[in-house]
Design a protein around this motif. Structure first.
Motif, PDB file in Angstrom:
ATOM      1  N   ALA A 120       0.834  -1.198   0.000  1.00 23.86           N
ATOM      2  CA  ALA A 120       0.000   0.000   0.000  1.00 23.86           C
ATOM      3  C   ALA A 120       0.868   1.247   0.000  1.00 23.86           C
ATOM      4  O   ALA A 120       0.587   2.231  -0.688  1.00 23.86           O
ATOM      5  N   ALA A 121       1.979   1.175   0.767  1.00 21.64           N
ATOM      6  CA  ALA A 121       2.861   2.339   0.862  1.00 21.64           C
ATOM      7  C   ALA A 121       3.456   2.682  -0.489  1.00 21.64           C
ATOM      8  O   ALA A 121       3.518   3.845  -0.877  1.00 21.64           O
ATOM      9  N   SER A 122       3.866   1.653  -1.228  1.00 24.35           N
ATOM     10  CA  SER A 122       4.470   1.966  -2.521  1.00 24.35           C
ATOM     11  C   SER A 122       3.391   2.434  -3.501  1.00 24.35           C
ATOM     12  O   SER A 122       3.655   3.206  -4.402  1.00 24.35           O
ATOM     13  N   ARG A 140      -3.182   8.252   6.354  1.00 19.29           N
ATOM     14  CA  ARG A 140      -4.566   8.169   5.895  1.00 19.29           C
ATOM     15  C   ARG A 140      -4.654   7.479   4.526  1.00 19.29           C
ATOM     16  O   ARG A 140      -5.452   6.575   4.320  1.00 19.29           O
ATOM     17  N   LYS A 141      -3.766   7.922   3.636  1.00 16.42           N
ATOM     18  CA  LYS A 141      -3.796   7.367   2.279  1.00 16.42           C
ATOM     19  C   LYS A 141      -3.561   5.863   2.304  1.00 16.42           C
ATOM     20  O   LYS A 141      -4.233   5.104   1.611  1.00 16.42           O
ATOM     21  N   ILE A 142      -2.567   5.452   3.087  1.00 24.18           N
ATOM     22  CA  ILE A 142      -2.251   4.030   3.153  1.00 24.18           C
ATOM     23  C   ILE A 142      -3.425   3.259   3.738  1.00 24.18           C
ATOM     24  O   ILE A 142      -3.823   2.208   3.242  1.00 24.18           O
ATOM     25  N   LEU A 143      -3.983   3.841   4.781  1.00 25.16           N
ATOM     26  CA  LEU A 143      -5.124   3.212   5.433  1.00 25.16           C
ATOM     27  C   LEU A 143      -6.264   3.023   4.435  1.00 25.16           C
ATOM     28  O   LEU A 143      -6.880   1.957   4.358  1.00 25.16           O
ATOM     29  N   GLU A 144      -6.492   4.052   3.651  1.00 25.30           N
ATOM     30  CA  GLU A 144      -7.555   3.962   2.654  1.00 25.30           C
ATOM     31  C   GLU A 144      -7.252   2.899   1.623  1.00 25.30           C
ATOM     32  O   GLU A 144      -8.107   2.095   1.251  1.00 25.30           O
ATOM     33  N   SER A 145      -6.005   2.889   1.199  1.00 25.70           N
ATOM     34  CA  SER A 145      -5.642   1.921   0.172  1.00 25.70           C
ATOM     35  C   SER A 145      -5.719   0.497   0.708  1.00 25.70           C
ATOM     36  O   SER A 145      -5.914  -0.449  -0.039  1.00 25.70           O
ATOM     37  N   MET A 146      -5.600   0.356   2.017  1.00 27.51           N
ATOM     38  CA  MET A 146      -5.667  -0.980   2.586  1.00 27.51           C
ATOM     39  C   MET A 146      -7.102  -1.397   2.921  1.00 27.51           C
ATOM     40  O   MET A 146      -7.336  -2.512   3.386  1.00 27.51           O
ATOM     41  N   LEU A 170     -14.227  -3.386  16.564  1.00 27.21           N
ATOM     42  CA  LEU A 170     -13.759  -2.914  15.262  1.00 27.21           C
ATOM     43  C   LEU A 170     -13.036  -1.587  15.375  1.00 27.21           C
ATOM     44  O   LEU A 170     -12.019  -1.350  14.707  1.00 27.21           O
ATOM     45  N   LYS A 171     -13.566  -0.736  16.263  1.00 26.19           N
ATOM     46  CA  LYS A 171     -12.921   0.570  16.439  1.00 26.19           C
ATOM     47  C   LYS A 171     -11.497   0.398  16.952  1.00 26.19           C
ATOM     48  O   LYS A 171     -10.582   1.116  16.557  1.00 26.19           O
ATOM     49  N   GLU A 172     -11.343  -0.593  17.840  1.00 28.95           N
ATOM     50  CA  GLU A 172     -10.012  -0.833  18.377  1.00 28.95           C
ATOM     51  C   GLU A 172      -9.067  -1.321  17.270  1.00 28.95           C
ATOM     52  O   GLU A 172      -7.927  -0.891  17.181  1.00 28.95           O
ATOM     53  N   VAL A 173      -9.601  -2.219  16.442  1.00 28.13           N
ATOM     54  CA  VAL A 173      -8.808  -2.706  15.314  1.00 28.13           C
ATOM     55  C   VAL A 173      -8.344  -1.532  14.462  1.00 28.13           C
ATOM     56  O   VAL A 173      -7.168  -1.412  14.103  1.00 28.13           O
ATOM     57  N   ARG A 174      -9.306  -0.621  14.181  1.00 28.37           N
ATOM     58  CA  ARG A 174      -8.987   0.521  13.328  1.00 28.37           C
ATOM     59  C   ARG A 174      -7.864   1.359  13.956  1.00 28.37           C
ATOM     60  O   ARG A 174      -6.909   1.743  13.291  1.00 28.37           O
ATOM     61  N   GLU A 175      -8.027   1.582  15.262  1.00 29.10           N
ATOM     62  CA  GLU A 175      -7.060   2.427  15.941  1.00 29.10           C
ATOM     63  C   GLU A 175      -5.666   1.793  15.928  1.00 29.10           C
ATOM     64  O   GLU A 175      -4.659   2.469  15.688  1.00 29.10           O
ATOM     65  N   ARG A 176      -5.660   0.480  16.162  1.00 28.46           N
ATOM     66  CA  ARG A 176      -4.355  -0.167  16.248  1.00 28.46           C
ATOM     67  C   ARG A 176      -3.674  -0.233  14.886  1.00 28.46           C
ATOM     68  O   ARG A 176      -2.448  -0.068  14.786  1.00 28.46           O
ATOM     69  N   ILE A 177      -4.455  -0.466  13.872  1.00 32.14           N
ATOM     70  CA  ILE A 177      -3.860  -0.453  12.530  1.00 32.14           C
ATOM     71  C   ILE A 177      -3.331   0.934  12.192  1.00 32.14           C
ATOM     72  O   ILE A 177      -2.243   1.100  11.648  1.00 32.14           O
ATOM     73  N   ARG A 178      -4.131   1.938  12.600  1.00 30.40           N
ATOM     74  CA  ARG A 178      -3.714   3.306  12.312  1.00 30.40           C
ATOM     75  C   ARG A 178      -2.345   3.595  12.970  1.00 30.40           C
ATOM     76  O   ARG A 178      -1.442   4.166  12.368  1.00 30.40           O
ATOM     77  N   LEU A 179      -2.231   3.156  14.221  1.00 31.28           N
ATOM     78  CA  LEU A 179      -0.970   3.394  14.927  1.00 31.28           C
ATOM     79  C   LEU A 179       0.190   2.670  14.243  1.00 31.28           C
ATOM     80  O   LEU A 179       1.279   3.217  14.086  1.00 31.28           O
ATOM     81  N   GLU A 180      -0.102   1.436  13.838  1.00 36.92           N
ATOM     82  CA  GLU A 180       0.925   0.636  13.164  1.00 36.92           C
ATOM     83  C   GLU A 180       1.431   1.360  11.915  1.00 36.92           C
ATOM     84  O   GLU A 180       2.623   1.497  11.683  1.00 36.92           O
ATOM     85  N   ILE A 181       0.448   1.845  11.128  1.00 34.92           N
ATOM     86  CA  ILE A 181       0.797   2.526   9.887  1.00 34.92           C
ATOM     87  C   ILE A 181       1.560   3.807  10.161  1.00 34.92           C
ATOM     88  O   ILE A 181       2.554   4.134   9.523  1.00 34.92           O
ATOM     89  N   ARG A 182       1.107   4.503  11.192  1.00 35.57           N
ATOM     90  CA  ARG A 182       1.755   5.762  11.531  1.00 35.57           C
ATOM     91  C   ARG A 182       3.220   5.521  11.911  1.00 35.57           C
ATOM     92  O   ARG A 182       4.119   6.248  11.467  1.00 35.57           O
TER      93      ARG A 182
END
Lengths: 447, 316
Positions: A120-122, A140-146, A170-182
């Motif tokens: 997604a990053a590339s 945000r962009k990566i998150l969207e692409s994923m 689900l909200k927790e999942v979202r938050e944790r993925i967001r942190l990971e990506i960040r």
């Protein structure tokens, strides 16, 4: 593999390691020969083909450790389970096309998640990230692409249906993925910009007026001066060979003339090697140029590394020789000690010039270039232009570099306008890049 | 693909270990890094530029390589003023001179049955000229190494001592392993030689040269490696003396000295201690033999006061 090497070499270049394309090819050959399994082995072989000096090797080691800290080694470990890489990618692709972030996260397969993240990053072009303010956008962009949209929908769905547990989940999942990506984005940012940022700053600094340089930038500044000196050395260290005719070269003459039956038909002469001629530098370190003096000294020091025959003098109210000091100490030590020994006093150009004349009387001749670094402000004392005049007659040329702009010459106690006629070149020289230009000019055309 | 990668790593690891053990059999103890460099150079056909402080075995590396590969070692020592005629080739002009004399005598035979200037020039032209041929060519180290059909190990020692011009002139040889002689043409051997360049960093080597080489930096060895080296070079030495001595030298390298003792000097010292029949280090003995390790009076003076402390530290 080609991709990661290309990225890695880009990082190396940003960190000031010069990597040519032929070296890139070598590195690729080496890594395909060695394979990627053994990190240490890879590091050694890349280091041997990419970093070609002690300094570069140190930088290389840092970059390598940073670059290969996490993602690459983790992704590339399927071999043990004998899984074909292709299937993993297929799986990921499937999961991605389903846009199922949730399942991707919950399978607890970190490798798959990281791979998907990297893809997604590339896709969104993370490698172009330049500023820390872009972190949020790229996250945000990566998150969207994923597949953020699907996840959001699921959350919305859950809340509409009143399944609070699932919603929270689900909200927790979202938050944790967001942190990971960040985290990932921040790491990438650090990797790609810490060095290029430095480069931008260095470029800017070399344009800044020397008297305006902030104390906190001194360290960086020293680095720039060094780099400049190194560049100058690289450009000019070749001994200039002048085709001065020397004595007859019997060996090669005989050799060439065999074709003429040993008749000395063509004569060959030994050439005299002419080294760079003498340079004498006089540097003002008085209070009025206190801000600039340090850089002048650093530059003089660097010059003394480029030019073999240089004598350096420093003065405020009287001149003293610092050549030996420059030879014995490192750049900062020498600059500091010169300032202590000769600096701080009120300027007296007249006295200093007559001191200088005493020092160099026997040394100055038609090959000598005299460089004076100073503002030409002599506290209304006698400027002794007569000495400069006689030096002008004796030497090859005199170059006066003044940190003040030309409009200020001759104002107040500045004697610059009276000195200028006796100089072959009198220039305002206020930034490092000015200095470099002058010196390069000096080395290229003057001798 | 994953499999292929795995096996390539395993294979290369195996060959590197093999190289290392072969060096061991030559009495040259080397670490993984050096073996990797040799492995890469063999496979990528690149010269190796070896840098490092004096006396860590840069030159020895080339000798050992030639030893276990069973190839001849051709050595070119660089110095200021080294030029083509001494490094590459030279014409045997004495013989060439004789040849012209012989030719002069034969001249009549060649042009005797011709009439007129034009035809005599024609027949002269057809006459096989060997004035510039490999019969009169005196090969110097570089040409020898390149034209060796068995493949040789070429050691260009202390490249930093040579002139910039010479460095530029090496470029053709290092990238294509061939030599151009204007009068004859290009000479190339069947097997590419293995080339080592060593440098003590007295001056910066040009980028063009560096680009063509793999770069290997050999630092001073750590205590364990140095003990192995001593064990292989001075087999008579007793085990605890060896440990003491290596520890002492390692400590000595931490001091602020003009010239740090190198591996070569450690070996010399070990040899002299064996010769003196020493069982263990003591301060007096060290003081008397320190001149084997340190080559400047100021260094010896500086180390003098530290000797006792260092022996104690080495024993601990």
């Amino acid at each position: 593999m080609v991709d990661f090497l290309r990225d890695f070499i880009k990082v190396l270049r940003l960190s000031d390691v010069r990597v040519s394309s032929s070296e890139t090819i070598d590195a690729m050959k080496a890594s395909s020969l060695i394979g990627l399994e053994d990190k240490n082995l890879l590091k050694q072989s890349l280091s041997q083909s990419l970093a070609k000096s002690m300094r570069e090797k140190e930088i290389f080691a840092d970059c390598f450790d940073n670059f290969f800290k996490e993602d690459f080694m983790n992704i590339d470990n399927p071999s043990e389970e004998e899984i074909d890489e292709k299937t993993i990618f297929d799986e990921i692709h499937e999961s991605q096309s389903n846009n199922d972030l949730e399942s991707l996260f919950k399978t607890s397969d970190k490798t798959a998640l990281m791979t998907s993240l990297a893809n997604a990053a590339s896709e969104v072009g993370l490698k172009d990230i330049k500023l820390f303010t872009q972190t949020g956008m790229f996250t945000r962009k990566i998150l969207e692409s994923m597949g953020l949209e699907k996840l959001n929908n699921d959350i919305f769905q859950a809340s509409k249906e009143g399944k609070h547990n699932r919603e929270e989940d689900l909200k927790e999942v979202r938050e944790r993925i967001r942190l990971e990506i960040r985290d990932y984005v921040e790491h990438q940012l650090k990797l790609r910009t810490s060095e290029s940022g430095k480069q931008i700053r260095e470029d800017a600094l070399s344009q800044v007026r020397l008297s305006q340089v902030d104390k906190s930038d001194f360290v960086l500044m020293t680095g720039i001066v060094r780099k400049m000196a190194k560049r100058l050395i690289a450009l000019h260290s070749r001994k200039k060979r002048k085709a001065n005719r020397g004595v007859l070269d019997i060996r090669s003459t005989l050799r060439v003339n065999q074709q003429y039956e040993g008749l000395l038909f063509k004569t060959l002469w030994k050439r005299k090697k002419v080294d760079r001629p003498k340079v004498i530098a006089l540097c003002d370190v008085s209070g009025s140029v206190a801000n600039v003096a340090r850089f002048f000294l650093m530059f003089l020091y660097s010059l003394s590394e480029v030019l073999p025959n240089i004598r350096s003098f420093a003065f405020s109210n009287q001149a003293g020789e610092v050549t030996d000091l420059f030879g014995a100490k490192d750049i900062e030590g020498a600059a500091a000690e010169t300032l202590i020994l000769h600096g701080g006093g009120s300027t007296d150009y007249g006295q200093s010039l007559s001191d200088l004349e005493g020092f160099i009387e026997n040394d100055i001749d038609r090959k000598t270039t005299l460089i004076i670094l100073g503002d030409g402000r002599s506290n209304f004392g006698d400027p002794r232009t007569d000495i400069l005049k006689s030096l002008h007659e004796k030497s090859k040329r005199i170059i006066f570099l003044n940190p003040e702009p030309k409009t200020l010459w001759g104002t107040g106690d500045s004697e610059m306008n009276r000195y200028a006629p006796y100089c072959h070149k009198a220039k305002a020289c206020s930034s490092l890049s000015d200095l470099e230009k002058v010196v390069e000019d000096l080395l290229r055309y003057s001798f | 693909m994953a499999k292929a990668k795995l096996s390539s790593t395993k294979n290369s690891k195996k060959s590197i270990e093999l190289i290392q053990s072969k060096f061991g059999s030559e009495g040259y103890i080397c670490n993984n890094q050096i073996a990797t460099a040799i492995f890469l150079s063999q496979n990528l056909h690149k010269p190796i530029l070896v840098e490092g402080p004096p006396g860590v075995g840069k030159t020895e590396l080339a000798k050992a390589t030639a030893g276990w590969m069973n190839k001849s070692l051709i050595r070119l020592q660089c110095y200021e003023g080294l030029d083509e005629a001494k490094a590459l080739y030279e014409w045997k002009y004495g013989k060439q001179l004789l040849y012209t004399q012989v030719l002069k005598d034969k001249l009549n035979d060649i042009i005797s049955d011709t009439s007129g200037l034009e035809s005599s020039i024609e027949s002269l032209h057809n006459f096989d000229d060997i004035f510039f041929s490999d019969k009169f060519l005196e090969p110097r180290p570089l040409l020898k190494a390149v034209s060796d059909d068995e493949g040789a190990v070429l050691l260009i020692d202390e490249i930093d001592k040579s002139d910039d011009e010479f460095e530029a002139f090496l470029l053709e040889i290092l990238s294509d392993y061939q030599v151009s002689i204007p009068e004859i043409g290009t000479i190339e051997g069947k097997v590419k030689p293995i080339v080592f360049l060593t440098s003590n960093n007295t001056r910066e080597i040009g980028d063009a040269l560096k680009r063509r080489c793999l770069h290997l930096y050999i630092p001073f060895p750590d205590a364990k490696l140095e003990e192995q080296i001593i064990a292989s070079r001075v087999p008579d030495i007793e085990k605890n003396l060896k440990t003491e001595l290596v520890n002492f030298v390692q400590n000595l390298r931490d001091l602020d000295l003009k010239k740090l003792p190198s591996v070569a000097e450690t070996i010399d010292w070990a040899k002299s201690l064996v010769l003196l029949n020493v069982k263990s280090l003591d301060a007096n003995l060290v003081r008397e033999t320190l001149n084997v390790l340190l080559k400047f009076q100021s260094d010896i003076d500086a180390a003098d006061s530290e000797i006792e402390a260092m022996i104690r530290k080495g024993n601990a």
